[in-house]
Design a protein around this motif. Structure first.
Motif, PDB file in Angstrom:
ATOM      1  N   ARG A   1      38.628  34.738  39.304  1.00 34.85           N
ATOM      2  CA  ARG A   1      38.096  34.057  38.114  1.00 34.85           C
ATOM      3  C   ARG A   1      38.150  32.802  38.286  1.00 34.85           C
ATOM      4  O   ARG A   1      37.208  32.485  37.384  1.00 34.85           O
ATOM      5  CB  ARG A   1      39.369  35.689  37.260  1.00 34.85           C
ATOM      6  N   LEU A   2      38.956  32.873  38.338  1.00 31.84           N
ATOM      7  CA  LEU A   2      39.005  30.897  38.804  1.00 31.84           C
ATOM      8  C   LEU A   2      37.753  30.004  39.029  1.00 31.84           C
ATOM      9  O   LEU A   2      38.048  29.395  38.853  1.00 31.84           O
ATOM     10  CB  LEU A   2      40.995  30.238  39.072  1.00 31.84           C
ATOM     11  N   GLN A   3      38.332  30.711  40.412  1.00 31.35           N
ATOM     12  CA  GLN A   3      36.576  30.173  41.185  1.00 31.35           C
ATOM     13  C   GLN A   3      35.142  30.453  40.319  1.00 31.35           C
ATOM     14  O   GLN A   3      34.549  29.236  40.388  1.00 31.35           O
ATOM     15  CB  GLN A   3      36.134  30.261  42.627  1.00 31.35           C
ATOM     16  N   GLY A   4      34.807  31.156  39.012  1.00 36.17           N
ATOM     17  CA  GLY A   4      34.491  31.279  38.988  1.00 36.17           C
ATOM     18  C   GLY A   4      33.908  30.713  37.557  1.00 36.17           C
ATOM     19  O   GLY A   4      33.060  29.481  37.451  1.00 36.17           O
ATOM     20  N   SER A   5      35.077  30.612  36.845  1.00 33.35           N
ATOM     21  CA  SER A   5      35.423  29.306  36.038  1.00 33.35           C
ATOM     22  C   SER A   5      35.132  28.474  36.259  1.00 33.35           C
ATOM     23  O   SER A   5      34.195  27.658  35.588  1.00 33.35           O
ATOM     24  CB  SER A   5      36.296  29.565  34.792  1.00 33.35           C
ATOM     25  N   ALA A   6      35.398  27.560  37.152  1.00 35.33           N
ATOM     26  CA  ALA A   6      34.916  26.173  37.718  1.00 35.33           C
ATOM     27  C   ALA A   6      33.698  25.992  37.965  1.00 35.33           C
ATOM     28  O   ALA A   6      33.184  24.919  38.127  1.00 35.33           O
ATOM     29  CB  ALA A   6      35.774  25.981  39.172  1.00 35.33           C
ATOM     30  N   ALA A   7      33.704  26.803  39.179  1.00 34.60           N
ATOM     31  CA  ALA A   7      31.300  26.951  39.340  1.00 34.60           C
ATOM     32  C   ALA A   7      31.123  26.805  37.672  1.00 34.60           C
ATOM     33  O   ALA A   7      30.025  26.416  37.560  1.00 34.60           O
ATOM     34  CB  ALA A   7      31.903  28.539  39.886  1.00 34.60           C
TER      35      ALA A   7
ATOM     36  N   GLY B   1      40.998  22.558  43.990  1.00 33.59           N
ATOM     37  CA  GLY B   1      40.387  22.153  43.243  1.00 33.59           C
ATOM     38  C   GLY B   1      40.429  23.709  42.215  1.00 33.59           C
ATOM     39  O   GLY B   1      39.575  23.723  40.805  1.00 33.59           O
ATOM     40  N   ILE B   2      41.125  24.174  42.153  1.00 33.21           N
ATOM     41  CA  ILE B   2      41.372  25.700  41.054  1.00 33.21           C
ATOM     42  C   ILE B   2      42.460  25.190  40.528  1.00 33.21           C
ATOM     43  O   ILE B   2      43.310  24.818  40.618  1.00 33.21           O
ATOM     44  CB  ILE B   2      41.530  27.339  41.325  1.00 33.21           C
ATOM     45  N   ALA B   3      42.617  25.726  38.880  1.00 34.30           N
ATOM     46  CA  ALA B   3      43.698  25.817  37.827  1.00 34.30           C
ATOM     47  C   ALA B   3      44.496  26.451  38.131  1.00 34.30           C
ATOM     48  O   ALA B   3      44.559  27.072  37.129  1.00 34.30           O
ATOM     49  CB  ALA B   3      43.092  25.005  36.690  1.00 34.30           C
TER      50      ALA B   3
END
Length: 88
Positions: free
Chosen positions: A80-86, A57-59
């Motif tokens: 960082r990507l997980q934080g952006s997705a959240a 689910g992360i880009a």
């Protein structure tokens, strides 16, 4: 070549296990700051990891990981990507 474990959440230990599997090594032999290229991880294997980890689910893109050569660097990108997705 082992395939990454798709049913596990993407965390540092899953990443370590997946990299180790690609290299035919035990996860505990892969240090956070080891140069993964020096350990034998080539671009095709990295691409396989990107595709598997992208299924969480992360880009994630190949270029994100290509900028770093260590598991610690990759984990920073994923965080960082997980934080952006959240936040989205």
């Amino acid at each position: 070549m082992n395939t990454p474990a798709h049913d596990l959440p993407l965390d540092l230990e899953r990443m370590r296990a997946d990299v180790a599997g690609m290299l035919g090594e035990a996860p505990e032999t892969i240090g956070d700051d080891d140069n993964l290229i020096d350990l034998g991880l080539d671009s095709m294997r990295v691409l396989g990891l990107v595709l598997a980890w992208g299924n969480t689910g992360i880009a994630l893109e190949f270029s994100h990981l290509a900028e770093h050569a260590t598991l610690a660097g990759w984990w920073g990108v994923v965080q960082r990507l997980q934080g952006s997705a959240a936040r989205a």
